[in-house]
Design a protein around this motif. Structure first.
Motif, mmCIF file in Angstrom:
data_model
loop_
_atom_site.group_PDB
_atom_site.id
_atom_site.type_symbol
_atom_site.label_atom_id
_atom_site.label_comp_id
_atom_site.label_asym_id
_atom_site.label_seq_id
_atom_site.Cartn_x
_atom_site.Cartn_y
_atom_site.Cartn_z
ATOM 1 N N THR A 64 27.749 17.924 34.799
ATOM 2 C CA THR A 64 26.960 17.221 35.807
ATOM 3 C C THR A 64 25.812 16.420 35.207
ATOM 4 O O THR A 64 24.986 15.885 35.958
ATOM 5 C CB THR A 64 26.371 18.215 36.836
ATOM 6 N N LEU A 65 25.728 16.331 33.893
ATOM 7 C CA LEU A 65 24.568 15.690 33.273
ATOM 8 C C LEU A 65 24.417 14.236 33.728
ATOM 9 O O LEU A 65 23.297 13.779 33.999
ATOM 10 C CB LEU A 65 24.668 15.766 31.749
ATOM 11 N N ALA A 66 25.535 13.511 33.836
ATOM 12 C CA ALA A 66 25.448 12.103 34.251
ATOM 13 C C ALA A 66 24.906 11.989 35.673
ATOM 14 O O ALA A 66 24.059 11.135 35.971
ATOM 15 C CB ALA A 66 26.817 11.441 34.150
ATOM 16 N N ALA A 67 25.358 12.850 36.570
ATOM 17 C CA ALA A 67 24.874 12.799 37.952
ATOM 18 C C ALA A 67 23.420 13.237 38.043
ATOM 19 O O ALA A 67 22.635 12.655 38.809
ATOM 20 C CB ALA A 67 25.747 13.692 38.840
ATOM 21 N N GLN A 68 23.041 14.247 37.272
ATOM 22 C CA GLN A 68 21.637 14.661 37.251
ATOM 23 C C GLN A 68 20.741 13.515 36.768
ATOM 24 O O GLN A 68 19.674 13.253 37.339
ATOM 25 C CB GLN A 68 21.457 15.852 36.324
ATOM 26 N N THR A 69 21.195 12.838 35.706
ATOM 27 C CA THR A 69 20.426 11.717 35.165
ATOM 28 C C THR A 69 20.321 10.592 36.186
ATOM 29 O O THR A 69 19.266 9.961 36.343
ATOM 30 C CB THR A 69 21.074 11.202 33.871
ATOM 31 N N GLU A 70 21.415 10.339 36.906
ATOM 32 C CA GLU A 70 21.385 9.300 37.939
ATOM 33 C C GLU A 70 20.390 9.658 39.042
ATOM 34 O O GLU A 70 19.643 8.796 39.529
ATOM 35 C CB GLU A 70 22.782 9.120 38.539
ATOM 36 N N ALA A 71 20.353 10.932 39.422
ATOM 37 C CA ALA A 71 19.399 11.364 40.450
ATOM 38 C C ALA A 71 17.960 11.209 39.961
ATOM 39 O O ALA A 71 17.090 10.735 40.706
ATOM 40 C CB ALA A 71 19.681 12.815 40.840
ATOM 41 N N LEU A 72 17.696 11.600 38.729
ATOM 42 C CA LEU A 72 16.349 11.457 38.183
ATOM 43 C C LEU A 72 15.949 9.991 38.116
ATOM 44 O O LEU A 72 14.823 9.617 38.483
ATOM 45 C CB LEU A 72 16.276 12.086 36.785
ATOM 46 N N ARG A 73 16.850 9.134 37.678
ATOM 47 C CA ARG A 73 16.563 7.708 37.593
ATOM 48 C C ARG A 73 16.253 7.138 38.982
ATOM 49 O O ARG A 73 15.350 6.315 39.144
ATOM 50 C CB ARG A 73 17.783 6.999 36.985
ATOM 51 N N LEU A 74 16.993 7.601 39.981
ATOM 52 C CA LEU A 74 16.781 7.137 41.352
ATOM 53 C C LEU A 74 15.386 7.501 41.834
ATOM 54 O O LEU A 74 14.649 6.655 42.364
ATOM 55 C CB LEU A 74 17.841 7.759 42.260
ATOM 56 N N LEU A 75 14.984 8.759 41.650
ATOM 57 C CA LEU A 75 13.667 9.184 42.103
ATOM 58 C C LEU A 75 12.554 8.523 41.293
ATOM 59 O O LEU A 75 11.526 8.122 41.854
ATOM 60 C CB LEU A 75 13.533 10.708 42.016
ATOM 61 N N ALA A 76 12.769 8.381 39.983
ATOM 62 C CA ALA A 76 11.733 7.793 39.134
ATOM 63 C C ALA A 76 11.492 6.329 39.473
ATOM 64 O O ALA A 76 10.386 5.810 39.279
ATOM 65 C CB ALA A 76 12.131 7.933 37.666
ATOM 66 N N GLY A 77 12.507 5.658 39.991
ATOM 67 C CA GLY A 77 12.325 4.280 40.426
ATOM 68 C C GLY A 77 11.770 4.172 41.832
ATOM 69 O O GLY A 77 10.901 3.341 42.109
ATOM 70 N N HIS A 78 12.254 5.042 42.714
ATOM 71 C CA HIS A 78 11.875 4.953 44.123
ATOM 72 C C HIS A 78 10.443 5.381 44.387
ATOM 73 O O HIS A 78 9.705 4.690 45.109
ATOM 74 C CB HIS A 78 12.835 5.809 44.950
ATOM 75 N N LEU A 79 10.027 6.515 43.848
ATOM 76 C CA LEU A 79 8.740 7.098 44.241
ATOM 77 C C LEU A 79 7.551 6.210 43.890
ATOM 78 O O LEU A 79 6.697 5.955 44.757
ATOM 79 C CB LEU A 79 8.601 8.496 43.637
ATOM 80 N N PRO A 80 7.407 5.694 42.644
ATOM 81 C CA PRO A 80 6.254 4.826 42.365
ATOM 82 C C PRO A 80 6.284 3.517 43.150
ATOM 83 O O PRO A 80 5.234 2.976 43.505
ATOM 84 C CB PRO A 80 6.363 4.566 40.859
ATOM 85 N N ALA A 81 7.479 3.021 43.441
ATOM 86 C CA ALA A 81 7.578 1.771 44.196
ATOM 87 C C ALA A 81 7.229 1.977 45.669
ATOM 88 O O ALA A 81 6.550 1.145 46.285
ATOM 89 C CB ALA A 81 8.990 1.196 44.071
ATOM 90 N N ALA A 82 7.676 3.081 46.255
ATOM 91 C CA ALA A 82 7.463 3.316 47.686
ATOM 92 C C ALA A 82 6.103 3.916 47.989
ATOM 93 O O ALA A 82 5.526 3.657 49.050
ATOM 94 C CB ALA A 82 8.568 4.230 48.221
#
Length: 301
Positions: A64-82
């Protein structure tokens, strides 16, 4: 963004909907995972649980490492922007306002879902499609409501939901959930709310659900300690891996606070009265249901 709203079961917008169960698209996807005033406290409790009981609150399949990384990337981009007044990107770190925390974002992180969970008050769960349905394949779960990650990890949805009345394998509800997971499009965020009655306000509740919260219909001592616990849940499909990111935000409040909000006590009392025998048993309310409903209807002690 304006100041974060006060968190808690009685303060959420549309709280009356917490007493019904239904999946709805988020009206404002940009507000996904919006921080509230309990963020600092929840993150501190998460850090303590991860340090002391990591095996109880985090599990993941090796694949699941790829999916975990995708989730982290999603949150790391979304939270500071929103939410730039709370989350600030500083090189490889994300600083979280109102706390002394800075979370390091590393593409080579061995447990990226765990890192992602250190950014938000919510628990984070990854589901993956298999021949036998969607399975729980990774999770950072610090605030379970009467279930443990060990008992649900790597099991299909139907098995996870087996204790819930009307949601076991072979039921119409189980089929509907599977179909909804299959059909959800990346970029769409849907949510639902859930509620339960607890005998204290603790967030980490991995023990089995008690069959009876109340000793009997006249158990006033337990009634005085009752808390209402809510879960705000969201689902979104990850576009690269196709796995499902399921988020769970928990809030608890002493039951007495419900009377500060017009109509809520009556709404919960009506929901309690409508519970069937199986639902009462599942929620630990075979006894005490009428005591609690009466108390809500008369406005407290």
């Amino acid at each position: 963004m304006s100041a974060p709203p006060r968190a808690g079961t009685f303060a959420r917008n549309g709280y009356a909907e917490a007493f019904t169960i239904g999946l709805r698209p988020l009206t404002d996807p940009a507000a996904w995972l919006a921080p509230d005033t309990r963020l600092a406290a929840n993150l501190a409790e998460k850090d303590a649980l991860i340090a002391a009981r990591r095996g109880d609150v985090f599990r993941a399949r090796d694949n699941t490492l790829a999916a975990q990384t995708e989730a982290l990337r999603l949150l790391a981009g979304h939270l500071p922007a929103a939410f730039p007044d709370v989350y600030r990107r500083d090189g490889a770190d994300i600083a979280i306002g109102g706390t002394d925390k800075a979370v390091r974002i590393d593409e080579h992180d061995p447990a990226p879902l765990l890192t992602a969970s250190r950014l938000v008050a919510d628990d984070l769960v990854l589901m993956r499609k298999h021949d036998d349905g969607w399975r729980l394949v990774a999770a950072s779960l610090c605030f379970p409501s009467y279930w443990s990650l060990a008992e649900k990890f790597d099991r299909p949805l139907a098995a996870i939901h087996a204790p819930v009345p009307g949601f076991a394998a072979g039921t119409r509800n189980a089929a509907l959930i599977e179909r909804m997971f299959d059909n959800l499009k990346p970029g769409t965020v849907v949510g639902r709310s859930n509620w339960s009655v607890h005998d204290n306000g603790g967030l980490f509740r991995p023990q089995p659900h008690p069959s009876h919260l109340f000793a009997g219909e006249d158990d006033m001592a337990t009634l005085a300690k009752m808390h209402l616990r809510s879960e705000d849940q969201t689902l979104r499909k990850l576009p690269e891996t196709g796995d499902m990111l399921f988020t769970i935000r928990v809030a608890t409040d002493p039951m007495a606070g419900i009377f500060d909000h017009e109509g809520l006590a009556a709404s919960l009392a009506a929901r309690l009265r409508a519970l069937g025998a199986a639902e009462r048993d599942y929620k630990g309310l075979q006894s005490g249901r009428d005591l609690l409903a009466d108390w809500l209807e008369r406005g407290g002690p």
